[in-house]
Design an enzyme around this catalytic site. Structure first.
Site, PDB file in Angstrom:
ATOM      1  N   SER A   1       0.853  -1.185   0.000  1.00 29.35           N
ATOM      2  CA  SER A   1       0.000   0.000   0.000  1.00 29.35           C
ATOM      3  C   SER A   1       0.886   1.231   0.000  1.00 29.35           C
ATOM      4  O   SER A   1       2.010   1.204   0.519  1.00 29.35           O
ATOM      5  CB  SER A   1      -0.895   0.023   1.241  1.00 29.35           C
ATOM      6  OG  SER A   1      -1.584   1.262   1.340  1.00 29.35           O
TER       7      SER A   1
ATOM      8  N   TYR B   1      -2.368  -0.719  10.236  1.00 30.21           N
ATOM      9  CA  TYR B   1      -2.372  -0.962   8.789  1.00 30.21           C
ATOM     10  C   TYR B   1      -1.099  -0.432   8.145  1.00 30.21           C
ATOM     11  O   TYR B   1      -0.438  -1.131   7.375  1.00 30.21           O
ATOM     12  CB  TYR B   1      -3.602  -0.291   8.168  1.00 30.21           C
ATOM     13  CG  TYR B   1      -3.736  -0.504   6.677  1.00 30.21           C
ATOM     14  CD1 TYR B   1      -4.291  -1.678   6.174  1.00 30.21           C
ATOM     15  CD2 TYR B   1      -3.328   0.469   5.764  1.00 30.21           C
ATOM     16  CE1 TYR B   1      -4.430  -1.876   4.805  1.00 30.21           C
ATOM     17  CE2 TYR B   1      -3.460   0.280   4.402  1.00 30.21           C
ATOM     18  CZ  TYR B   1      -4.003  -0.894   3.922  1.00 30.21           C
ATOM     19  OH  TYR B   1      -4.134  -1.092   2.568  1.00 30.21           O
TER      20      TYR B   1
ATOM     21  N   LYS C   1       1.771  -2.778   6.238  1.00 30.21           N
ATOM     22  CA  LYS C   1       2.062  -2.639   4.811  1.00 30.21           C
ATOM     23  C   LYS C   1       3.516  -2.239   4.569  1.00 30.21           C
ATOM     24  O   LYS C   1       4.108  -2.635   3.547  1.00 30.21           O
ATOM     25  CB  LYS C   1       1.103  -1.633   4.175  1.00 30.21           C
ATOM     26  CG  LYS C   1      -0.340  -2.134   4.090  1.00 30.21           C
ATOM     27  CD  LYS C   1      -0.450  -3.410   3.255  1.00 30.21           C
ATOM     28  CE  LYS C   1      -1.891  -3.832   3.038  1.00 30.21           C
ATOM     29  NZ  LYS C   1      -2.017  -5.037   2.184  1.00 30.21           N
TER      30      LYS C   1
END
Length: 256
Positions: A148, A163, A167
Site C-alpha cells: 500500500s 495498517y 504494509k
C-alpha cells in the site's frame, strides 16, 4: 508484444479474491490467459468468482478455495489443494488484507494482531507455502504481493497505525524474499495501491473520502482494474529482470 505479456497456461492463485482488487485482478489474469484459483475466507464468494470465470472462459480451469490466511496449517493444505486441482502452480497474487481505523492509543492487542496477522503474517504464510513448492519443483514462479502507499507515507486524516506498519513490513518482506529466492529464479514484487474504489473503501467516513479526493492530484479514486496491468507485468515474461520492486499506483498522491 502480445506474447511478452501473455499468461497463457499459467496457474495462478489469488488470495482475497472474492471481491474488490482480488476479484478484478483475477478476471484480468484470466483475460491474459491464466487458469486462476480464488482463495478467500468467504468460501461462497470465492466459489462464486470462480464460477463467473468459468462461464466466461469455459475451456480453462478455475476453482474457489476457502481459507483463513492467518491459519498456517490451513494455508499449506489449501496450497496443496490448489496444486492438485491445477496440476502445479506458477504464480501467486498475494492480496488478502484488512484494516481497522482507530486511534493508536485505543487499539486493543486483539485489534493490532488481527491487522498484522492478516496483512503481514498471513501474506508471509502464503508466500512461504507457494515458494517452497516452486523450489521443490524447480519452478521459476512469480509472486506479487499487495502492499500500500500507506507503507511509505502516513495517511491523513484516518488513524490506521496498525495498517500502515503492516504494509511497510510487506514491502520490506517483498525485497527480502526476492533476494533470498533469486537463486531459484523465483521473482517477488509488490504493488502499492493508493485510494482504490472498493467495497472496503466505500465504508470509510464521507469526510475522509472528501479529503482524499481533494488531496489526490487526479481528484478521484482509482479503480481495481487500474492495478491489473502492473500485476500482469510482474507475472509475465515482460519483467524477467524485475524482482524486489515496489510499484506505487496512487494517482500521484505520494508525489505531492
Amino acid at each position: 508484444m502480445e506474447s511478452l505479456f501473455s499468461l497463457a497456461n499459467r496457474k495462478i492463485l489469488v488470495t482475497g479474491g472474492a471481491q474488490g482488487i482480488g476479484k478484478a485482478v483475477a478476471f484480468r489474469l484470466a483475460e491474459a490467459g491464466a487458469n486462476v484459483g480464488i482463495l478467500d475466507r468467504n468460501g461462497e464468494g470465492a466459489q462464486s468468482v470462480a464460477d463467473e470465470l468459468k462461464l466466461r472462459f469455459p475451456s480453462r480451469n478455475f476453482a474457489g478455495f476457502v481459507c483463513d490466511v492467518t491459519d498456517y496449517e490451513a494455508v499449506n493444505r489449501t496450497v496443496d489443494d490448489f496444486v492438485r486441482c491445477f496440476d502445479g502452480i506458477d504464480g501467486l497474487f498475494n492480496n488478502a488484507g484488512t484494516c481497522i481505523h482507530k486511534e493508536v492509543e485505543n487499539v486493543t492487542p486483539e485489534e493490532w494482531l488481527r491487522v498484522v496477522n492478516v496483512n503481514y503474517n498471513g501474506l508471509f504464510y502464503v508466500a512461504q507455502a507457494v515458494g517452497k513448492r516452486f523450489i521443490a519443483t524447480k519452478t521459476k514462479g512469480t509472486i506479487v504481493n499487495t502492499g500500500s502507499m500507506s507503507g511509505v507515507i502516513i495517511n491523513l486524516p484516518q488513524p490506521q497505525t496498525s495498517y500502515n506498519s503492516s504494509k511497510a513490513a510487506v514491502i520490506h518482506l517483498t525485497k527480502s524474499l526476492a533476494v533470498e529466492w533469486a537463486q531459484y529464479g523465483i521473482r517477488v514484487n509488490c504493488i502499492s495501491p493508493g485510494y482504490i474504489k472498493t467495497e472496503l473503501s466505500g465504508m470509510a467516513k464521507p469526510e475522509w473520502i472528501e479529503y482524499w479526493l481533494q488531496a489526490v492530484p487526479f481528484h478521484r479514486m482509482g479503480l481495481p482494474d487500474e492495478l491489473a496491468g502492473a500485476v500482469i507485468y510482474f507475472m509475465s515474461e515482460a519483467s524477467t529482470y524485475t524482482s524486489g520492486a515496489n510499484l506505487i499506483i496512487d494517482g500521484c498522491f505520494t508525489s505531492t
